[in-house]
Write a protein that holds these residues in place. Structure first.
Motif, PDB file in Angstrom:
ATOM      1  N   LYS A   5      33.227  39.105  -7.534  1.00  0.00           N
ATOM      2  CA  LYS A   5      32.841  37.926  -6.754  1.00  0.00           C
ATOM      3  C   LYS A   5      33.364  36.707  -7.485  1.00  0.00           C
ATOM      4  O   LYS A   5      33.223  36.605  -8.698  1.00  0.00           O
ATOM      5  CB  LYS A   5      31.314  37.803  -6.695  1.00  0.00           C
ATOM      6  CG  LYS A   5      30.617  38.882  -5.888  1.00  0.00           C
ATOM      7  CD  LYS A   5      29.106  38.656  -6.007  1.00  0.00           C
ATOM      8  CE  LYS A   5      28.316  39.751  -5.325  1.00  0.00           C
ATOM      9  NZ  LYS A   5      28.348  39.679  -3.869  1.00  0.00           N
ATOM     10  N   LYS A   6      33.921  35.781  -6.720  1.00  0.00           N
ATOM     11  CA  LYS A   6      34.388  34.536  -7.347  1.00  0.00           C
ATOM     12  C   LYS A   6      33.683  33.354  -6.680  1.00  0.00           C
ATOM     13  O   LYS A   6      33.607  33.280  -5.455  1.00  0.00           O
ATOM     14  CB  LYS A   6      35.901  34.419  -7.208  1.00  0.00           C
ATOM     15  CG  LYS A   6      36.473  33.138  -7.790  1.00  0.00           C
ATOM     16  CD  LYS A   6      36.800  32.128  -6.728  1.00  0.00           C
ATOM     17  CE  LYS A   6      37.091  30.735  -7.281  1.00  0.00           C
ATOM     18  NZ  LYS A   6      37.455  29.771  -6.220  1.00  0.00           N
ATOM     19  N   PHE A   7      33.170  32.449  -7.505  1.00  0.00           N
ATOM     20  CA  PHE A   7      32.505  31.262  -6.974  1.00  0.00           C
ATOM     21  C   PHE A   7      33.254  30.019  -7.440  1.00  0.00           C
ATOM     22  O   PHE A   7      33.501  29.851  -8.639  1.00  0.00           O
ATOM     23  CB  PHE A   7      31.048  31.206  -7.441  1.00  0.00           C
ATOM     24  CG  PHE A   7      30.217  32.329  -6.865  1.00  0.00           C
ATOM     25  CD1 PHE A   7      29.529  32.164  -5.674  1.00  0.00           C
ATOM     26  CD2 PHE A   7      30.150  33.555  -7.517  1.00  0.00           C
ATOM     27  CE1 PHE A   7      28.779  33.211  -5.135  1.00  0.00           C
ATOM     28  CE2 PHE A   7      29.416  34.611  -6.994  1.00  0.00           C
ATOM     29  CZ  PHE A   7      28.717  34.437  -5.804  1.00  0.00           C
ATOM     30  N   ARG A 149      46.177  24.558 -10.654  1.00  0.00           N
ATOM     31  CA  ARG A 149      44.946  24.146  -9.999  1.00  0.00           C
ATOM     32  C   ARG A 149      44.550  25.143  -8.918  1.00  0.00           C
ATOM     33  O   ARG A 149      45.369  25.620  -8.154  1.00  0.00           O
ATOM     34  CB  ARG A 149      45.096  22.740  -9.400  1.00  0.00           C
ATOM     35  CG  ARG A 149      45.343  21.642 -10.421  1.00  0.00           C
ATOM     36  CD  ARG A 149      44.262  21.574 -11.489  1.00  0.00           C
ATOM     37  NE  ARG A 149      42.906  21.426 -11.010  1.00  0.00           N
ATOM     38  CZ  ARG A 149      42.302  20.274 -10.748  1.00  0.00           C
ATOM     39  NH1 ARG A 149      42.964  19.145 -10.927  1.00  0.00           N
ATOM     40  NH2 ARG A 149      41.044  20.237 -10.331  1.00  0.00           N
ATOM     41  N   GLY A 150      43.281  25.481  -8.890  1.00  0.00           N
ATOM     42  CA  GLY A 150      42.796  26.459  -7.917  1.00  0.00           C
ATOM     43  C   GLY A 150      42.976  27.895  -8.393  1.00  0.00           C
ATOM     44  O   GLY A 150      42.712  28.852  -7.660  1.00  0.00           O
ATOM     45  N   GLY A 151      43.394  28.057  -9.657  1.00  0.00           N
ATOM     46  CA  GLY A 151      43.786  29.374 -10.154  1.00  0.00           C
ATOM     47  C   GLY A 151      42.687  30.403 -10.364  1.00  0.00           C
ATOM     48  O   GLY A 151      42.975  31.579 -10.587  1.00  0.00           O
ATOM     49  N   SER A 152      41.433  29.998 -10.248  1.00  0.00           N
ATOM     50  CA  SER A 152      40.359  30.987 -10.433  1.00  0.00           C
ATOM     51  C   SER A 152      40.405  32.092  -9.382  1.00  0.00           C
ATOM     52  O   SER A 152      40.005  33.231  -9.641  1.00  0.00           O
ATOM     53  CB  SER A 152      38.986  30.309 -10.361  1.00  0.00           C
ATOM     54  OG  SER A 152      38.851  29.385 -11.399  1.00  0.00           O
ATOM     55  N   ASP A 153      40.901  31.743  -8.194  1.00  0.00           N
ATOM     56  CA  ASP A 153      41.042  32.779  -7.156  1.00  0.00           C
ATOM     57  C   ASP A 153      41.950  33.897  -7.668  1.00  0.00           C
ATOM     58  O   ASP A 153      41.707  35.085  -7.439  1.00  0.00           O
ATOM     59  CB  ASP A 153      41.687  32.186  -5.890  1.00  0.00           C
ATOM     60  CG  ASP A 153      40.877  31.066  -5.279  1.00  0.00           C
ATOM     61  OD1 ASP A 153      39.643  31.102  -5.396  1.00  0.00           O
ATOM     62  OD2 ASP A 153      41.479  30.150  -4.675  1.00  0.00           O
ATOM     63  N   THR A 154      43.014  33.478  -8.357  1.00  0.00           N
ATOM     64  CA  THR A 154      43.985  34.455  -8.849  1.00  0.00           C
ATOM     65  C   THR A 154      43.378  35.322  -9.949  1.00  0.00           C
ATOM     66  O   THR A 154      43.629  36.530 -10.011  1.00  0.00           O
ATOM     67  CB  THR A 154      45.255  33.716  -9.332  1.00  0.00           C
ATOM     68  OG1 THR A 154      45.766  32.976  -8.221  1.00  0.00           O
ATOM     69  CG2 THR A 154      46.308  34.664  -9.836  1.00  0.00           C
ATOM     70  N   ALA A 207      46.928  24.653   2.354  1.00  0.00           N
ATOM     71  CA  ALA A 207      45.560  25.077   2.683  1.00  0.00           C
ATOM     72  C   ALA A 207      44.888  25.550   1.390  1.00  0.00           C
ATOM     73  O   ALA A 207      45.001  26.710   0.988  1.00  0.00           O
ATOM     74  CB  ALA A 207      45.574  26.199   3.722  1.00  0.00           C
ATOM     75  N   GLY A 208      44.220  24.623   0.706  1.00  0.00           N
ATOM     76  CA  GLY A 208      43.719  24.874  -0.642  1.00  0.00           C
ATOM     77  C   GLY A 208      42.566  25.850  -0.723  1.00  0.00           C
ATOM     78  O   GLY A 208      42.031  26.098  -1.807  1.00  0.00           O
ATOM     79  N   VAL A 209      42.175  26.448   0.381  1.00  0.00           N
ATOM     80  CA  VAL A 209      41.037  27.366   0.361  1.00  0.00           C
ATOM     81  C   VAL A 209      41.304  28.579  -0.522  1.00  0.00           C
ATOM     82  O   VAL A 209      40.379  29.141  -1.113  1.00  0.00           O
ATOM     83  CB  VAL A 209      40.621  27.738   1.806  1.00  0.00           C
ATOM     84  CG1 VAL A 209      41.739  28.480   2.531  1.00  0.00           C
ATOM     85  CG2 VAL A 209      39.332  28.525   1.831  1.00  0.00           C
TER      86      VAL A 209
HETATM   87 MG    MG Z   1      39.729  26.734  -4.996  1.00  0.00          MG
END
Ligand code: MG
Ligand code: ADP
Ligand code: ASP
Length: 402
Positions: A5-7, A149-154, A207-209
């Motif tokens: 799970k990622k938050f 930036r936004g790399g936690s998804d990865t 789309a930064g989602v």
């Molecule tokens: Mg993000």
């Protein structure tokens, strides 16, 4: 089952939100599942850290910036472990060193290369919830790196892949992937499913989602992603190889306000010049997007292209330093531009999609500066002030609203 799970930042923005996430993770754990949790820095922490750095030294080195930014994620995992302990749930926080998440060496935009699973598996075996810092890695010099930036998804998708997780859930502050950013297009519609390819194009186009590399990685390793809200139980959006619902012509519209257009004028009109120009940029890790070549004066040519706004200054400096080798006479940069893209697998077999997009822009008086297309995407460059208007007009024209 093993569940990753990622938050994201908003989902862990304050103590109440942290407790809310802890509860959700505890519920999963109490069902008997193994739970690995990837966290982002709290709220706007990463932005604040960067502001602080800029204040101290506007030219701070990328190494030190990464050293600074990684503290954000470390705070989140430690606090989350404490929240779980307060609920009598065994949990342990781990950073990129403790797991050993190895990346390429480039600071600020590193790529994950290898993740050791030993420590995580050991802790799961001890029936602990394992909390892992998102966004960070370590390079061959033994330094911290960040994944962009936004790399936690990865980080989350990579962990799901190496741990062969049964599910990878990305929890955020919206209910899923929408036909457009719901903060900009008020009547955007939530998608039940979307293909990796479409999501990858949407993410790459602004789309930064989801971090675009996370989608790339999910496709490569066949990790089905679910994007959903951390604040309610609604179903979310599945991101996968094939979708079962009938393909729509267009699945979404994306806006990227962080683009810049660089124009290089007076290049010699002979073979090898474009190669020299773009090779210089590529060697310095500067990504180029839309490219347009036109005829200049006196047997010269002009080339315009777009780059990420953050990389524009570096790109200009690099070109100025290589002026004579590349044979350019002058370089200009325009930063107040935005890219608007439509993405949809359906456009492959449907003529007239581009015309319809351009008509929508004409109807609201938006001028197009540059155009680029692929099989499933059309991107236009517009003035930044027109970006949101353009996005809404296109969304409306293709009937994407709820
Ligand atoms: Mg993000
Ligand atoms: P997190 O901190 O959880 O990673 P992000 O801010 O990175 O959250 O991503 C979620 C945001 O992405 C939403 O708040 C929304 O404004 C934006 N967004 C942009 N395009 C879309 C889209 N097509 N669907 C959903 N959200 C989108
Ligand atoms: N905290 C990082 C950022 O703000 C990583 C992330 O949130 O995914 O970009």
């Amino acid at each position: 089952m093993l569940i990753v799970k990622k938050f994201g930042g908003t989902s862990v923005g304050d103590s109440d939100r942290i407790r809310n996430v802890a509860r959700r993770c505890a519920e999963e754990y109490q069902k008997g599942n193994d739970v690995v949790v990837v966290l982002s820095a709290m709220g706007k922490t990463t932005d604040l850290l960067l502001d602080q750095a800029r204040e101290i030294n506007p030219k701070a080195s990328k190494r030190e910036l990464d050293m600074l930014m990684t503290t954000g994620e470390q705070t989140s995992v430690a606090l989350m472990a404490m929240a779980l302990h307060a609920m009598n749930i065994p949990a342990i926080s781990l950073n990129a060193f403790q797991v050993s998440m190895q990346t390429t060496s480039n600071y600020g935009n590193a790529r994950l290369k290898k993740i050791d699973t030993e420590r995580i598996l050991h802790e799961l075996h001890d029936r602990k919830i394992v909390l892992v810092t998102g966004f960070q890695g370590i390079n061959k010099f033994g330094d911290y790196t960040t994944l962009g930036r936004g790399g936690s998804d990865t980080t989350a998708v990579a962990l799901a892949a190496v741990l062969h997780a049964d599910a990878c859930e990305i929890y955020t502050d919206v209910d899923g992937v929408y036909t457009a950013d719901p903060r900009i297009v008020k009547n955007a519609r939530k998608l039940e499913e979307i293909t990796y390819d479409e999501m990858l194009d949407l993410a790459t186009c602004g789309a930064g989602v989801l971090h675009n590399r996370s989608v790339e990685m999910a496709k490569k390793y066949g990790v089905t992603l679910v994007v959903r809200s951390s604040l309610n139980d609604s179903e979310g959006t599945q991101v996968k190889e094939e979708v079962s619902v009938e393909r729509m012509l267009i699945s979404g519209v994306a806006l990227d306000k962080k683009a810049a257009r660089i124009s290089v004028m007076g290049l010699k009109d002979e073979p090898g010049i474009a190669f020299k120009l773009f090779n210089t940029l590529a060697k310095n890790n500067i990504n180029v997007d839309i490219i347009l070549q036109s005829i200049g004066r006196d047997n010269t040519k002009d080339i315009s292209f777009t780059v990420d706004e953050d990389e524009a200054d570096d790109a200009i400096a690099l070109l100025e330093n290589n002026k004579s080798r590349i044979t350019l006479q002058s370089v200009t940069c325009k930063k107040d531009v935005a890219k608007v893209s439509i993405v949809g697998a359906g456009m492959m077999s449907n003529p007239g999609v581009a015309a319809k997009m351009f008509e929508a822009l004409y109807n609201v008086g938006v001028n197009i500066n540059m155009i680029s297309t692929s099989e499933i995407r059309i991107t236009v460059l517009v003035d930044q002030k027109d970006g949101e208007k353009a996005m809404n007009a296109i969304h409306e024209a293709f009937g994407l609203a709820e």
